[in-house]
Design a protein around this motif. Structure first.
Motif, PDB file in Angstrom:
ATOM      1  N   PRO A 181     -13.406 -10.084  -7.492  1.00  0.00           N
ATOM      2  CA  PRO A 181     -12.828  -9.295  -8.582  1.00  0.00           C
ATOM      3  C   PRO A 181     -12.411  -7.895  -8.112  1.00  0.00           C
ATOM      4  N   PHE A 182     -11.299  -7.470  -8.643  1.00  0.00           N
ATOM      5  CA  PHE A 182     -10.821  -6.112  -8.398  1.00  0.00           C
ATOM      6  C   PHE A 182     -11.179  -5.285  -9.619  1.00  0.00           C
ATOM      7  N   SER A 183     -11.342  -4.005  -9.444  1.00  0.00           N
ATOM      8  CA  SER A 183     -11.628  -3.144 -10.581  1.00  0.00           C
ATOM      9  C   SER A 183     -10.407  -3.093 -11.493  1.00  0.00           C
ATOM     10  N   GLY A 184     -10.650  -2.748 -12.731  1.00  0.00           N
ATOM     11  CA  GLY A 184      -9.552  -2.580 -13.676  1.00  0.00           C
ATOM     12  C   GLY A 184      -8.557  -1.533 -13.200  1.00  0.00           C
ATOM     13  N   ASP A 185      -9.061  -0.451 -12.600  1.00  0.00           N
ATOM     14  CA  ASP A 185      -8.166   0.587 -12.086  1.00  0.00           C
ATOM     15  C   ASP A 185      -7.291   0.062 -10.955  1.00  0.00           C
ATOM     16  N   PHE A 186      -7.842  -0.815 -10.112  1.00  0.00           N
ATOM     17  CA  PHE A 186      -7.040  -1.370  -9.022  1.00  0.00           C
ATOM     18  C   PHE A 186      -5.949  -2.283  -9.582  1.00  0.00           C
ATOM     19  N   VAL A 187      -6.299  -3.105 -10.565  1.00  0.00           N
ATOM     20  CA  VAL A 187      -5.311  -3.982 -11.199  1.00  0.00           C
ATOM     21  C   VAL A 187      -4.215  -3.130 -11.840  1.00  0.00           C
ATOM     22  N   LEU A 188      -4.594  -2.064 -12.529  1.00  0.00           N
ATOM     23  CA  LEU A 188      -3.605  -1.161 -13.132  1.00  0.00           C
ATOM     24  C   LEU A 188      -2.711  -0.553 -12.055  1.00  0.00           C
ATOM     25  N   LEU A 189      -3.288  -0.151 -10.942  1.00  0.00           N
ATOM     26  CA  LEU A 189      -2.506   0.418  -9.843  1.00  0.00           C
ATOM     27  C   LEU A 189      -1.455  -0.578  -9.358  1.00  0.00           C
ATOM     28  N   ILE A 195      -0.144  -3.093 -11.068  1.00  0.00           N
ATOM     29  CA  ILE A 195       0.863  -3.207 -12.132  1.00  0.00           C
ATOM     30  C   ILE A 195       1.845  -2.042 -12.041  1.00  0.00           C
ATOM     31  N   LEU A 196       1.340  -0.833 -11.840  1.00  0.00           N
ATOM     32  CA  LEU A 196       2.217   0.343 -11.781  1.00  0.00           C
ATOM     33  C   LEU A 196       3.084   0.336 -10.524  1.00  0.00           C
ATOM     34  N   LYS A 197       2.546  -0.144  -9.413  1.00  0.00           N
ATOM     35  CA  LYS A 197       3.379  -0.279  -8.207  1.00  0.00           C
ATOM     36  C   LYS A 197       4.564  -1.192  -8.505  1.00  0.00           C
ATOM     37  N   GLU A 240       0.824  -1.219   0.000  1.00  0.00           N
ATOM     38  CA  GLU A 240       0.000   0.000   0.000  1.00  0.00           C
ATOM     39  C   GLU A 240       0.852   1.260   0.000  1.00  0.00           C
ATOM     40  N   CYS A 241       1.967   1.237   0.723  1.00  0.00           N
ATOM     41  CA  CYS A 241       2.791   2.430   0.897  1.00  0.00           C
ATOM     42  C   CYS A 241       3.619   2.770  -0.336  1.00  0.00           C
ATOM     43  N   LEU A 242       3.701   1.878  -1.306  1.00  0.00           N
ATOM     44  CA  LEU A 242       4.533   2.119  -2.473  1.00  0.00           C
ATOM     45  C   LEU A 242       3.873   3.075  -3.449  1.00  0.00           C
ATOM     46  N   HIS A 243       4.690   3.810  -4.180  1.00  0.00           N
ATOM     47  CA  HIS A 243       4.217   4.736  -5.210  1.00  0.00           C
ATOM     48  C   HIS A 243       3.804   3.947  -6.437  1.00  0.00           C
ATOM     49  N   PRO A 244       2.741   4.313  -7.079  1.00  0.00           N
ATOM     50  CA  PRO A 244       1.747   5.316  -6.692  1.00  0.00           C
ATOM     51  C   PRO A 244       0.730   4.720  -5.721  1.00  0.00           C
ATOM     52  N   ARG A 245       0.333   5.514  -4.758  1.00  0.00           N
ATOM     53  CA  ARG A 245      -0.694   5.044  -3.817  1.00  0.00           C
ATOM     54  C   ARG A 245      -2.077   5.095  -4.451  1.00  0.00           C
ATOM     55  N   GLY A 276      15.121  -8.883  -9.939  1.00  0.00           N
ATOM     56  CA  GLY A 276      14.867 -10.174  -9.316  1.00  0.00           C
ATOM     57  C   GLY A 276      13.532 -10.278  -8.611  1.00  0.00           C
ATOM     58  N   GLY A 277      12.717  -9.238  -8.625  1.00  0.00           N
ATOM     59  CA  GLY A 277      11.425  -9.278  -7.958  1.00  0.00           C
ATOM     60  C   GLY A 277      11.151  -7.985  -7.220  1.00  0.00           C
ATOM     61  N   LEU A 278      10.151  -8.011  -6.380  1.00  0.00           N
ATOM     62  CA  LEU A 278       9.785  -6.839  -5.592  1.00  0.00           C
ATOM     63  C   LEU A 278      10.298  -7.034  -4.175  1.00  0.00           C
ATOM     64  N   PHE A 279      11.208  -6.176  -3.793  1.00  0.00           N
ATOM     65  CA  PHE A 279      11.744  -6.175  -2.439  1.00  0.00           C
ATOM     66  C   PHE A 279      11.185  -4.922  -1.788  1.00  0.00           C
TER      67      PHE A 279
END
Length: 151
Positions: free
Chosen positions: A76-84, A86-88, A36-41, A96-99
């Motif tokens: 189901p999540f909204s398309g905007d949430f899925v996009l968010l 992806i952008l995070k 949650e804390c990662l950009h973009p929130r 190597g992944g998300l740390f």
């Protein structure tokens, strides 16, 4: 995943695959809470032009992930949430992944810190977690005490 989704997954860029895995994982609530804390929130933190470009670039992936979530009877999540999500991943994931903790380190083209993936540090002693090591002396107060990492 089915063969079809493995094929699609292979074609997607790393951050889309990471977002899909986070949204499909049985522990997704904890994963989503931890990022949650990662950009973009929120998508509204992006400029209108950047948001339009992201929507266009990831439209097929967002639709496919939403369809897969619905097919697997995941709330189901909204398309905007899925996009968010992806952008995070796009803005914060490393090769190597998300740390999550490392993602909160500022980025710079003149770094004072180098990030190592698990097992990738200089003396190969750390096999379980990523780590960061200073590449030069860091002065007190430099960059508001936030370390920098090259990209």
């Amino acid at each position: 995943p089915s063969e079809k989704h493995q094929e699609i997954d292979h074609k997607w860029c790393t951050h889309v695959r990471l977002a899909r895995m986070a949204l499909m994982d049985n522990e997704r609530r904890g994963i989503l809470r931890s990022i949650e804390c990662l950009h973009p929130r929120k998508l509204s933190e992006l400029s209108p032009g950047a948001l339009a470009k992201a929507r266009s670039k990831h439209a097929k992936a967002v639709k496919a992930i939403c369809n897969e979530l619905e097919k697997n009877e995941v709330n189901p999540f909204s398309g905007d949430f899925v996009l968010l999500i992806i952008l995070k991943m796009q803005f914060n994931a490393f090769e190597g992944g998300l740390f999550i903790r490392m993602a909160m380190v500022n980025h710079s083209s003149a770094p004072n810190l180098h990030k190592f993936q698990p097992g990738g540090n200089v003396d190969r002693t750390n096999t379980l977690v990523s780590e960061a090591r200073a590449v030069r002396d860091i002065k007190e107060g430099e960059e508001g005490l936030q370390l920098l990492i090259g990209f």
